[in-house]
Each structure stands twice: as C-alpha cells, then as structure tokens.
Design a protein around this motif. Structure first.
Motif, PDB file in Angstrom:
ATOM      1  N   UNK A  90     -13.260   4.196   5.956  1.00 18.07           N
ATOM      2  CA  UNK A  90     -13.185   5.071   4.793  1.00 18.07           C
ATOM      3  C   UNK A  90     -12.762   4.288   3.560  1.00 18.07           C
ATOM      4  N   UNK A  91     -13.272   4.723   2.438  1.00 22.78           N
ATOM      5  CA  UNK A  91     -12.786   4.235   1.149  1.00 22.78           C
ATOM      6  C   UNK A  91     -11.567   5.056   0.747  1.00 22.78           C
ATOM      7  N   UNK A  92     -10.610   4.430   0.092  1.00 19.56           N
ATOM      8  CA  UNK A  92      -9.410   5.107  -0.411  1.00 19.56           C
ATOM      9  C   UNK A  92      -9.273   4.746  -1.883  1.00 19.56           C
ATOM     10  N   UNK A  93      -9.112   5.756  -2.730  1.00 14.94           N
ATOM     11  CA  UNK A  93      -9.008   5.480  -4.167  1.00 14.94           C
ATOM     12  C   UNK A  93      -8.235   6.595  -4.859  1.00 14.94           C
ATOM     13  N   UNK A  94      -7.778   6.315  -6.077  1.00 15.94           N
ATOM     14  CA  UNK A  94      -7.063   7.299  -6.885  1.00 15.94           C
ATOM     15  C   UNK A  94      -7.960   7.725  -8.046  1.00 15.94           C
ATOM     16  N   UNK A 122      -1.846   2.111  -7.850  1.00 12.39           N
ATOM     17  CA  UNK A 122      -2.377   0.916  -7.179  1.00 12.39           C
ATOM     18  C   UNK A 122      -2.234   1.095  -5.671  1.00 12.39           C
ATOM     19  N   UNK A 123      -3.342   1.026  -4.960  1.00  5.47           N
ATOM     20  CA  UNK A 123      -3.345   1.185  -3.509  1.00  5.47           C
ATOM     21  C   UNK A 123      -3.296  -0.171  -2.826  1.00  5.47           C
ATOM     22  N   UNK A 124      -2.587  -0.231  -1.718  1.00  2.55           N
ATOM     23  CA  UNK A 124      -2.546  -1.497  -0.972  1.00  2.55           C
ATOM     24  C   UNK A 124      -3.909  -1.795  -0.371  1.00  2.55           C
ATOM     25  N   UNK A 125      -4.560  -0.753   0.136  1.00  4.38           N
ATOM     26  CA  UNK A 125      -5.880  -0.925   0.756  1.00  4.38           C
ATOM     27  C   UNK A 125      -6.867   0.026   0.086  1.00  4.38           C
ATOM     28  N   UNK A 126      -8.042  -0.485  -0.208  1.00  2.00           N
ATOM     29  CA  UNK A 126      -9.096   0.362  -0.756  1.00  2.00           C
ATOM     30  C   UNK A 126     -10.114   0.764   0.308  1.00  2.00           C
ATOM     31  N   UNK A 127     -10.032   0.116   1.460  1.00  2.00           N
ATOM     32  CA  UNK A 127     -10.885   0.453   2.599  1.00  2.00           C
ATOM     33  C   UNK A 127     -10.048   0.356   3.857  1.00  2.00           C
ATOM     34  N   UNK A 128     -10.157   1.358   4.721  1.00  2.00           N
ATOM     35  CA  UNK A 128      -9.405   1.336   5.980  1.00  2.00           C
ATOM     36  C   UNK A 128     -10.337   1.661   7.137  1.00  2.00           C
ATOM     37  N   UNK A 129     -10.097   1.029   8.266  1.00  2.00           N
ATOM     38  CA  UNK A 129     -10.825   1.335   9.496  1.00  2.00           C
ATOM     39  C   UNK A 129      -9.810   1.886  10.491  1.00  2.00           C
ATOM     40  N   UNK A 130     -10.109   3.047  11.038  1.00  2.00           N
ATOM     41  CA  UNK A 130      -9.149   3.757  11.885  1.00  2.00           C
ATOM     42  C   UNK A 130      -9.738   3.921  13.284  1.00  2.00           C
ATOM     43  N   UNK A 139      -0.027   2.613   1.831  1.00  2.00           N
ATOM     44  CA  UNK A 139       0.957   2.677   0.740  1.00  2.00           C
ATOM     45  C   UNK A 139       0.264   2.590  -0.625  1.00  2.00           C
ATOM     46  N   UNK A 140       0.915   3.152  -1.623  1.00  2.00           N
ATOM     47  CA  UNK A 140       0.446   3.009  -2.994  1.00  2.00           C
ATOM     48  C   UNK A 140       1.655   3.021  -3.934  1.00  2.00           C
ATOM     49  N   UNK A 141       1.427   2.494  -5.105  1.00  2.00           N
ATOM     50  CA  UNK A 141       2.473   2.431  -6.114  1.00  2.00           C
ATOM     51  C   UNK A 141       1.984   3.061  -7.399  1.00  2.00           C
ATOM     52  N   UNK A 142       2.796   3.922  -7.979  1.00  2.00           N
ATOM     53  CA  UNK A 142       2.486   4.543  -9.273  1.00  2.00           C
ATOM     54  C   UNK A 142       3.394   3.894 -10.312  1.00  2.00           C
ATOM     55  N   UNK A 143       2.789   3.247 -11.289  1.00  2.00           N
ATOM     56  CA  UNK A 143       3.534   2.590 -12.355  1.00  2.00           C
ATOM     57  C   UNK A 143       3.131   3.193 -13.693  1.00  2.00           C
TER      58      UNK A 143
END
Length: 364
Positions: A90-94, A122-130, A139-143
């Motif tokens: 899957x793709x992961x994005x904000x 900012x996401x640690x991973x933009x694509x994940x395989x489960x 994880x992600x960080x909001x700045x």
C-alpha cells in the motif's frame, strides 16, 4: 502542545475500536474525484484496515487531533492491518482536507499539491508491505512552520493501492484513511458572515392567494477556527405585516477557516405585500478542543425584494374598468334621455305656437 491522553483500554477494546475506525474512514472513489475518510467502502472493496496507534498521544482515538505551537513538532503513528490471505502493498501519504458540497470532510487527491496538513506531515514510510493477517505501524511527524497562521487546519493520513483498480473500464482508487484536525496555537478569532443574500418571489394566479419565495445566501467562515452554525429564516411584508417562518432550516456543516457554504431556503405561503424583507440568523457552534476558545456572537442579515400582487392588481383593474364603463354608460343614457325630453318639449312648444298663430282675429 499535545492533546490530552485518553484512559487506556484492554487490547480487545483497542482492536475493536480500530476496526470500527477503519470502517468509518473507508472510501471508494473513482480516479478524477476525491475520497472522504468518513465514508465506508462496500463489502469486499478493501482487504485492509487502519487505526490510530496507542501511544503518548492517546488510545482508542477516532482520529488524530493536535494543538501545536508555530515551529512545534509532534510524532504519532497510523497502524495498517492486512485482513487478506495474501501479502498486500500500500501507498501511505498525507493530504489536506476540505468540506465537500455535501457537508462532509474530504481529503485531496494524492497528486494535489499540499499546502498545510499534507505539507507539514512527514511519513517514515510512503510504501508498506504487510503480511497476511499482520499489521504495520507507520510513524509520522507533524511539524508546523514558525510563520504558520494560528487557527484550525484539517487533513488526513491515507492508504491506497499503488495502482487504481479497473472496473467496467473505470479506474477506481480505493482509499482508507484517518482524518487529522490540527490547531495552531496563537490568537484565535472565530467569525462568520452572511454574504450575497437575496430574495426571489414567485407569484400565484389566485388574486387572493399567497405565493412562494426563495431566500439564498452564502455563509462564509471569515475567522481562523472551524465552526458550524444553526440558522433560521423568516419573511415579512412592510412594517412587519404578514410574517411567515421558513420552519426548520438545515444547519450549516462544519466549515474550515475561509470556506463558504451556499444556502437556499424555500418559503411557502408568502403574501405579496409589494415589498418583502427576508431575515436570517446564524448561531455559530465551535468544536470542543482542548484549551480555551473565544466565543463568537450570532450573526443576522436581511435583504428585500419586490412582491407585487399582479393577479390582484389585474382583477382590480378589471373591476375598476367595469365600474367606469358602467358609469359612462349610465351617464350617456341619462344624457340621451334628457336630450330626447328636451326635443319633445321643444316640439310641443312649437306645435302650441303654430296653433295660436292660426286662430282668426275677433272684432270689437
């Protein structure tokens, strides 16, 4: 500043809440449109789920909600689970959020340029395989930038298949996500305005009947805090005569700062009293957010329009014309009768004078 931590729950409760959140945020949208995390996809449309991670920010949360000072940072995570029997990538994005024409919070397409929440996350991973039956925490960080304007922002963390599915020749992008509400600390100034208000009146062929009116206007969130609003609409004639209430009017949904909402309210049984005045009143409602939020006063606006009772005027003109015509006919009849009487008297006098002139004179 982080949101308050909610009471912890058992692993079973957290898992149930996570599955519920996944159903709430599922969306199926054709490419070229947009997806709303608040919509649920149909059975079999998706084989994965999403939920908020349990951490220092809270547990069993339905969405991500933060208060952050300009220049501040907060770290969180989204959990993505695979319910299928095969691995899934899957793709992961904000993405930034906005209010749709149906009043729901939606998120922009992945190719849209982000300017707020989507750009600040900012996401640690933009694509994940489960793995089958497994779950991955992303994880992600909001700045928040130091020069960010105080107030409310909205967006979401989305997951989707890398390639849109093809169904009946149509590309369909299935997305699951969790919405994010973000408040940047600073001077808050909730405000709402009524703009472009107008009244349109539709008459009736019944001279003694009432017509219909439509009141339209735009509700504009001119402040920097998201808000919704209850609303009422009423109409009246000159000096407040013939008042009529529109009844229950659907509330304005929650609008983000700068957003507008078009309102159109039909009003039945409006007496055409030559001039109508429409009045609307808004009762703003602010979301419950940790910390203090300034209050906001209600807003009222009015607009006027002509409401000429044409059918009644035509009837009055017809009646007036009939009365005038009758008077004229009667006057003409009396004048003709008087002329005939004058002529008769004149002839009688002439005949009498002729008889006097024809008599022989008598001697003394």
């Amino acid at each position: 500043m982080r949101t308050a931590t909610l009471p912890s729950a058992s692993p079973l409760a957290r898992r149930a809440a996570g599955l519920l959140a996944a159903l709430l945020v599922a969306a199926v949208v054709a490419v070229g449109g947009s997806a709303s995390p608040a919509l649920a996809a149909g059975d079999g449309d998706v084989t994965w789920g999403v939920r908020t991670a349990a951490n220092q920010n809270g547990a069993d949360r339905q969405n991500f909600g933060y208060r952050i000072a300009p220049g501040g940072t907060i770290t969180d995570a989204i959990v993505v689970g695979n319910h299928a029997a095969t691995p899934i990538t899957l793709d992961v994005y904000a993405a930034d959020g906005f209010t749709t024409s149906s009043g729901q919070l939606d998120v922009a397409k992945r190719e849209a340029k982000a300017e707020a929440v989507g750009a600040w996350t900012a996401l640690r991973d933009h694509t994940v395989t489960i793995a089958p039956g497994g779950a991955v925490e992303v994880p992600f960080t909001v700045t928040v930038p130091k020069d960010a304007t105080p107030g409310d922002y909205a967006g979401g963390i989305l997951t989707s298949l890398p390639q849109a599915a093809q169904e009946n020749g149509i590309s369909v992008d299935r997305r699951l996500g969790i919405r994010m509400h973000l408040r940047v600390d600073g001077k808050l100034a909730p405000a709402v305005a009524v703009e472009k208000m107008r009244v349109d009146y539709t008459g009736t062929p019944n001279p003694f009947g009432a017509g219909d009116a439509t009141v339209t206007y735009t509700v504009h969130n001119t402040g920097n805090v998201r808000l919704s609003a209850g609303q009422t609409v009423a109409l009246s004639g000159p000096f407040g005569w013939f008042p009529v209430d529109a009844g229950t009017v659907t509330a304005v949904p929650e609008l983000l700062p700068g957003e507008s909402w078009s309102v159109s309210v039909p009003v039945r049984g409006v007496v055409p009293a030559f001039w109508l005045t429409a009045t609307t009143a808004l009762s703003p409602k602010l979301p419950a957010v940790t910390g203090s939020t300034p209050g906001v006063d209600g807003v009222a606006a009015e607009a006027g329009a002509l409401a000429v009772p044409w059918a009644l005027l035509v009837l009055l003109l017809v009646v007036a014309a009939a009365v005038v015509g009758t008077v004229l006919v009667l006057r003409r009849g009396r004048r003709a009768s008087a002329e005939r009487e004058d002529e008769r008297v004149k002839k009688a006098v002439e005949e009498a004078l002729k008889g006097v002139e024809g008599e022989p004179a008598t001697g003394a």
